[in-house]
Write an enzyme that holds these catalytic residues in place. Structure first.
Site, short mmCIF file in Angstrom:
data_model
loop_
_atom_site.label_atom_id
_atom_site.label_comp_id
_atom_site.label_asym_id
_atom_site.label_seq_id
_atom_site.Cartn_x
_atom_site.Cartn_y
_atom_site.Cartn_z
N ASP A 60 -5.51 0.00 2.05
CA ASP A 60 -6.22 0.62 0.94
C ASP A 60 -6.25 -0.40 -0.21
O ASP A 60 -6.12 -1.60 0.03
CB ASP A 60 -5.55 1.94 0.54
CG ASP A 60 -6.55 2.96 -0.02
OD1 ASP A 60 -7.31 2.59 -0.93
OD2 ASP A 60 -6.55 4.12 0.45
N ASP A 61 -6.41 0.07 -1.44
CA ASP A 61 -6.48 -0.85 -2.57
C ASP A 61 -5.17 -1.63 -2.71
O ASP A 61 -4.08 -1.07 -2.60
CB ASP A 61 -6.74 -0.08 -3.86
CG ASP A 61 -8.02 0.75 -3.79
OD1 ASP A 61 -9.02 0.26 -3.23
OD2 ASP A 61 -8.01 1.89 -4.29
#
Length: 546
Positions: free
Chosen positions: A299-300
């Site tokens: 993810d980020d």
């Protein structure tokens, strides 16, 4: 060496019975008794003159055994950098910890931290995790405390009895868990209402063993939100540094409702298809410095947050004064630096520089939606290098997830004063996708000194811009009409503040641990004093067989 059957010094008395708990080889000839055998005191003869020398000898032998054990010799002395040094220290082995990868050490960690918490007003304390694989469930930290992981130490999150993993309330700025309504499984390393807390080492490892959690998430079998590796709430003066984090069940590092935070020299590795394994998520935090980190994530890599819809609006605690530098990120399905989507308390004064993005979906992404409220403003990015990207920059005004149906669709976010400059990118599919909200455009966007090299199969339209406004200067390929080029006579360099944030001025101290010095020895000496004290209370009842 002594055999198991030997002369017995009786150190514990109970009524008319005496329990043989310790043994010592004696020169004198005495009757021998197996350890733990019970005998009546009428059978015993007291030799008071022998007791104290024997007791002292036993204590010294215990001390020698502790300090001369070969596995710990590498920990006799080391130096480390920290916001604060500690006057007292102990090892997890002092509290019964066993680093064999199978023994559960949750109670050992809890007991160690509980014991060391007494030194909060006396110079603070450090808990050393030596080489080994230390299986543990969740444990809470304390103030004026350092958790130190040796480079060959691995903290393994226990997967035993997941159903018994503690559950805590949802964050008040979110209103519910991220994975499911209701509570959250507590993080592996957790703390709340703390001051001066340090989690560091010389690149020791914390392994969340997240695969089972990921399977449960994908299978829809979770009734609570997955745990994070590290979460500190309502805390001040935090340092998290020089560690490797792998396989987190969900987010890796989550400081929330906290201030004065240093996150430095962290390596984070998670499979790029693992769900929601964000790297570092400062959430409603102020005065934070993140630097020299390497993150591979599903993810980020860094996600800046401040609450979700009506809950975040009500809680009203922004993330501000955040400085990110020297970050390397690989995130094929997400952003290098994301702002939002939970940003309802506001995000402001974020500065990022010297960023390397490799094989990631987008360099910087702003995520929000109608119903979020709040703001994202005063964002400054410079010195960014990108290789193999889907988008260099992405702004999303229709990120539609909501905690429940009680959000206000008229609560529109404000996005303005967004500055990106000094960017080089190659093998990019699309330069930018910038999408504001109808009737609520994103404004004051500035792009300058950018060269974005396109992939062999790049999109035909390189700039997709709706409901945005701003300017550009010396940007290739040419931006959309909403970001007009200023021309050679009006070259504009996008802003990046000159004044330093308070956390940039924090300089770490050079601290030292010495097993033979007062620092490393203090806990053992206290334990030995206690042994002598307890023994002296019963000295008149000490006996040996004649």
């Amino acid at each position: 060496m002594c055999s198991e059957q030997r002369d017995c010094i009786l150190l514990y008395t109970n009524s008319s019975y005496i329990t043989c708990k310790y043994s010592l080889c004696l020169q004198q000839s005495h009757r021998r008794l197996p350890a733990m055998e019970l005998c009546t005191s009428s059978q015993l003869k007291v030799h008071k003159k022998l007791i104290m020398p024997m007791l002292v000898s036993m204590v010294l032998m215990s001390l020698i055994r502790v300090t001369d054990s070969r596995p710990d010799r590498v920990l006799d002395y080391f130096e480390y950098s920290a916001m604060n040094c500690r006057a007292h220290s102990a090892s997890i082995t002092d509290f019964g910890g066993v680093g064999d990868g199978t023994t559960l050490n949750t109670q050992a960690f809890q007991a160690a931290i509980r014991s060391l918490s007494q030194f909060g007003s006396d110079g603070g304390s450090m808990l050393l995790v030596p080489p080994g694989k230390w299986l543990t469930g969740s444990f809470n930290l304390t103030s004026h405390f350092t958790l130190y992981l040796h480079r060959d130490a691995v903290l393994l999150a226990s997967l035993q009895d997941i159903d018994e993993w503690p559950v805590i309330d949802p964050l008040p700025s979110y209103g519910r868990g991220r994975d499911a309504p209701g509570g959250r499984y507590i993080s592996l390393i957790f703390g709340t209402n703390l001051t001066d807390v340090i989690i560091t080492g010389n690149n020791g490892t914390i392994d969340g063993q997240g695969d089972l959690w990921w399977q449960m998430f994908h299978g829809g079998k979770l009734n609570q939100t997955r745990p994070y590796l590290i979460e500190l709430m309502y805390s001040d003066n935090i340092q998290i540094s020089n560690l490797t984090l792998v396989n987190s069940p969900s987010w890796n590092i989550h400081p929330v409702y906290s201030s004065n935070i240093l996150i430095q020299s962290i390596t984070i590795n998670a499979p790029v298809n693992s769900p929601n394994t964000d790297g570092i998520n400062p959430d409603s935090c102020s005065n934070t410095r993140i630097e020299d980190c390497y993150i591979v994530s599903g993810d980020d890599c860094i996600a800046v947050k401040s609450g979700w819809d009506e809950y975040g609006i009500s809680f009203a605690m922004p993330t501000k004064q955040l400085f990110i530098r020297r970050l390397t990120c690989i995130s094929p399905t997400s952003a290098v630096v994301a702002l939002g989507s939970e940003m309802s308390g506001g995000i402001e004064d974020v500065r990022a520089e010297s960023i390397l993005a490799i094989n990631s979906e987008s360099g910087v992404r702003i995520k929000t939606a109608a119903g979020r409220g709040g703001y994202v403003r005063d964002i400054y990015v410079r010195g960014m290098t990108m290789h193999t990207m889907k988008w260099a920059f992405w702004m999303t005004g229709n990120y539609g997830s909501h905690p429940d149906d009680n959000y206000d669709p008229n609560a529109l976010p404000m996005v303005r004063n967004i500055n990106y400059r000094d960017v080089v990118a190659e093998n990019v599919s699309m330069a930018a996708r910038l999408e504001g909200i109808a009737g609520d455009p994103f404004t004051e966007i500035c792009l300058s000194n950018m060269t974005i090299g396109l992939a062999a199969k790049a999109k035909k339209v390189q700039w997709n811009c709706t409901e945005v406004a701003g300017v550009s200067s010396e940007v290739t390929p040419k931006p959309c009409n909403q970001l007009p080029e200023q021309g050679a006579d009006e070259v504009t360099e996008c802003e990046f503040p000159d004044e330093r944030l308070p956390m940039e001025n924090v300089v770490l101290q050079n601290c030292a641990y010495s097993k033979s010095g007062a620092n490393g020895f203090s806990m053992r000496l206290r334990r030995l004093r206690w042994m002598l004290f307890v023994s002296s209370l019963a000295i008149d009842r000490f006996v040996v067989f004649s």
